[in-house]
Design an enzyme around this catalytic site. Sequence first.
Site, mmCIF file in Angstrom:
data_model
loop_
_atom_site.group_PDB
_atom_site.id
_atom_site.type_symbol
_atom_site.label_atom_id
_atom_site.label_comp_id
_atom_site.label_asym_id
_atom_site.label_seq_id
_atom_site.Cartn_x
_atom_site.Cartn_y
_atom_site.Cartn_z
ATOM 1 C CD GLU A 188 63.174 -80.947 8.789
ATOM 2 O OE1 GLU A 188 62.087 -80.520 8.408
ATOM 3 O OE2 GLU A 188 63.298 -81.749 9.742
ATOM 4 C CE LYS B 40 58.549 -81.890 7.198
ATOM 5 N NZ LYS B 40 59.088 -81.289 8.454
ATOM 6 C CB CYS C 194 61.759 -84.286 8.932
ATOM 7 S SG CYS C 194 61.788 -84.407 10.738
#
Length: 275
Positions: A40, A113, A154
Site C-alpha cells: 500500500e 480502497k 489494508c
Amino acid sequence: MRIAVHQMCSDTTTTHNIVKMVAAIYQASEAGAKMYFAPEMSFMLDKDRNRAAKSIVSESENEGLKYLADVAGKCGMWVHIGSMPILDQASGKYANRSIVIDANGHIRARYDKMHLFDVDLSTGESWRESSAYLAGSGPVAVQCPLGLMGLSICYDLRFPDLYSAYAKSGVDVLAVPAAFTVPTGQAHWHALLRARAIEAQAFVIAAAQSGTHEDGRRTFGHSLVIDPWGEVLLDMNETESIGYANLDFKRIAEVRSQIPAQHNRRDITMPVEIC
C-alpha cells in the site's frame, strides 16, 4: 508459479520509491517471477497532507505510473503496484488506488480502497483517512497469470463481507497490500490474513510497508503469502527486501474438495433474530 513480493519502507519522495520498485521488478524478472507485488502507498507514504498534496496528481498525469507500465512491458512482467494516492479532480479529494498492469504494460484493473481508516489508537496515534480520501464503490477482481484475483487494501482486511463476495466469485487469489501500524499488526495481521485465506480457500498475497518511515510513522512489515489451507508460505519479517514464493494451484482444488465450504455456503440475507 513464482511470484515476487516487495516489502518496502517508502519515503515522502515518489521518485525515490519508483526507483526502488523498478529495480525490484527487473530483479524479480531475472529470478523467474511471473508477477510482482508492492505494498500500500508504494509510490509515497507521507502523513503531512500539505506536503503530500504537491505530489498527488490524477492517474492520467502520473508519470511514475507510466514509467512502471513501460518497465512491466519491457520485462514481460505483471505488476501489482500495491496502491497509490490519486487525485479526483471533481471532488478535490484522493483515492487510495490499487492498479494491476499486465505483461504488455497495459492497465488491466483498478480498485479504490473501500474502507477508510478512521481510528484513535491506544498509542495516541489518530488517523482520519476519510477527511482526505474517497471510499471506493465496490469489489474488483481481475484475471491474471495467477487466475482470478480479488483486490483489496489494508484496512479492508477487517471487513469479511468483502472477502465473502470474492469467495462467492470463485477467486483463486486475494491481494492485500498494506501499511499496518505496529500495534495493530502485532495483534491482528497474521490472524486476519490466515482467516481470509481459509474462508475463501484461496491464496493470499499481502505485500507490506515495514520500518520507520521518513514521515515518522512505523509500519509492521511481515509481508505474507498464505496458501488456501492457511499455511504461511512466506513471512518477510521486518527487513526491506524482495521475497519469493511458489504457488501450486492444485492446492486450491485439494482444499476445496476436502472442505466444500463454498458449496455448503448459505446466503444470510434475513435479519438476526434477537432473543
